[in-house]
Motif scaffolding. Structure first.
Motif, PDB file in Angstrom:
ATOM      1  N   HIS A   1      56.843  65.705  64.127  1.00 34.91           N
ATOM      2  CA  HIS A   1      55.925  66.394  65.032  1.00 34.91           C
ATOM      3  C   HIS A   1      56.170  65.965  66.470  1.00 34.91           C
ATOM      4  O   HIS A   1      56.931  65.045  66.758  1.00 34.91           O
ATOM      5  CB  HIS A   1      54.461  66.174  64.622  1.00 34.91           C
ATOM      6  CG  HIS A   1      53.923  64.805  64.923  1.00 34.91           C
ATOM      7  ND1 HIS A   1      52.592  64.480  64.783  1.00 34.91           N
ATOM      8  CD2 HIS A   1      54.529  63.679  65.353  1.00 34.91           C
ATOM      9  CE1 HIS A   1      52.410  63.214  65.122  1.00 34.91           C
ATOM     10  NE2 HIS A   1      53.549  62.705  65.463  1.00 34.91           N
TER      11      HIS A   1
ATOM     12  N   CYS B   1      54.540  59.561  70.564  1.00 33.03           N
ATOM     13  CA  CYS B   1      54.323  60.782  69.783  1.00 33.03           C
ATOM     14  C   CYS B   1      54.458  62.031  70.643  1.00 33.03           C
ATOM     15  O   CYS B   1      54.472  63.145  70.131  1.00 33.03           O
ATOM     16  CB  CYS B   1      52.955  60.753  69.087  1.00 33.03           C
ATOM     17  SG  CYS B   1      52.991  59.857  67.515  1.00 33.03           S
TER      18      CYS B   1
ATOM     19  N   HIS C   1      59.828  63.551  66.359  1.00 30.36           N
ATOM     20  CA  HIS C   1      60.107  62.304  65.627  1.00 30.36           C
ATOM     21  C   HIS C   1      59.363  62.408  64.305  1.00 30.36           C
ATOM     22  O   HIS C   1      58.450  63.218  64.156  1.00 30.36           O
ATOM     23  CB  HIS C   1      59.609  61.092  66.421  1.00 30.36           C
ATOM     24  CG  HIS C   1      58.139  61.170  66.664  1.00 30.36           C
ATOM     25  ND1 HIS C   1      57.614  61.885  67.704  1.00 30.36           N
ATOM     26  CD2 HIS C   1      57.092  60.698  65.948  1.00 30.36           C
ATOM     27  CE1 HIS C   1      56.294  61.833  67.627  1.00 30.36           C
ATOM     28  NE2 HIS C   1      55.945  61.136  66.580  1.00 30.36           N
TER      29      HIS C   1
ATOM     30  N   HIS D   1      57.298  60.883  60.747  1.00 28.78           N
ATOM     31  CA  HIS D   1      56.401  59.876  60.174  1.00 28.78           C
ATOM     32  C   HIS D   1      56.492  59.966  58.653  1.00 28.78           C
ATOM     33  O   HIS D   1      56.726  61.047  58.104  1.00 28.78           O
ATOM     34  CB  HIS D   1      54.945  60.133  60.570  1.00 28.78           C
ATOM     35  CG  HIS D   1      54.649  59.848  62.009  1.00 28.78           C
ATOM     36  ND1 HIS D   1      54.488  58.581  62.501  1.00 28.78           N
ATOM     37  CD2 HIS D   1      54.479  60.686  63.061  1.00 28.78           C
ATOM     38  CE1 HIS D   1      54.231  58.639  63.793  1.00 28.78           C
ATOM     39  NE2 HIS D   1      54.223  59.909  64.174  1.00 28.78           N
TER      40      HIS D   1
ATOM     41  N   GLU E   1      49.169  57.828  58.997  1.00 33.92           N
ATOM     42  CA  GLU E   1      50.337  58.241  59.775  1.00 33.92           C
ATOM     43  C   GLU E   1      51.309  57.064  59.907  1.00 33.92           C
ATOM     44  O   GLU E   1      52.532  57.248  59.962  1.00 33.92           O
ATOM     45  CB  GLU E   1      49.915  58.749  61.152  1.00 33.92           C
ATOM     46  CG  GLU E   1      51.040  59.420  61.910  1.00 33.92           C
ATOM     47  CD  GLU E   1      50.545  60.157  63.132  1.00 33.92           C
ATOM     48  OE1 GLU E   1      50.401  61.385  63.058  1.00 33.92           O
ATOM     49  OE2 GLU E   1      50.286  59.491  64.154  1.00 33.92           O
TER      50      GLU E   1
HETATM   51 NI    NI Z   1      53.965  60.752  66.005  1.00 36.87          NI
END
Ligand code: NI
Length: 136
Positions: free
Chosen positions: A15, A34, A40, A42, A125
Motif C-alpha cells: 500500500h 507508509c 511497500h 506488510h 500491520e
Molecule cells: Ni505501510
C-alpha cells in the motif's frame, strides 16, 4: 453460555498512505514511510473473533472449517499479494490504513456470518501495531 471462537489468518499486501491534496511533506509527517511514493508491503496478521452461544447439540459456536473457508475465499483471495491502492477498487477512494482495511474486512465477514454471533476483527500491520473493529 457464550464463548469466543477465534481464527488466525494471514495475507501480504502493498500500500501507500497519502491524502491526495496534501503536500508530500504533510503526508510524510503523518504516515512516515507508509507514504513513500513507490509502495511497500506488510505481512498482515488477521484475527477473527466470533462470539456466540455454544450449540447444545454440537457443542460448537461456529464450524471452524466453515470460518476458515469464509476468511480464505472472501478476504485472502481478495487481498493477498495485492497492491491495495491499485488492485482493490474499494481503496481507490478510501486510504488503505490498518483502520480502514479492518473495517473493510469486518463488513465482508459480517455478511457471511450468522447475525446470532458477534463479530470482531483484529488486524496486525506490524507485530507491534494493530487495530480492532467490532462494528459501529
Ligand atoms: Ni505501510
Amino acid at each position: 453460555m457464550k464463548v469466543t471462537v477465534s481464527r488466525k489468518a494471514h495475507f501480504n499486501a502493498a500500500h501507500r498512505l497519502f491524502v491526495e491534496n496534501w503536500s508530500d511533506e504533510k503526508n510524510q509527517n503523518l504516515f512516515g514511510k507508509c507514504s513513500n511514493s513507490n509502495f511497500h508491503g506488510h505481512n498482515y496478521e488477521l484475527i477473527v473473533d466470533v462470539r456466540g452461544e455454544v450449540d447444545l447439540v454440537t457443542g460448537v459456536v461456529i464450524d471452524l472449517k466453515e470460518l476458515k473457508d469464509i476468511i480464505k475465499n472472501e478476504v485472502e483471495e481478495l487481498l493477498d499479494h495485492k497492491n491495495l491502492n491499485l488492485d482493490v477498487p474499494y481503496f481507490k477512494k478510501v486510504i488503505p490504513t490498518a483502520e480502514n482495511i479492518c473495517i473493510f474486512i469486518w463488513n465482508i465477514l459480517r455478511d457471511k456470518i450468522s447475525n446470532d454471533n458477534e463479530l470482531s476483527v483484529t488486524l496486525y500491520e506490524t507485530p507491534r501495531n494493530f487495530v480492532k473493529y467490532s462494528g459501529n
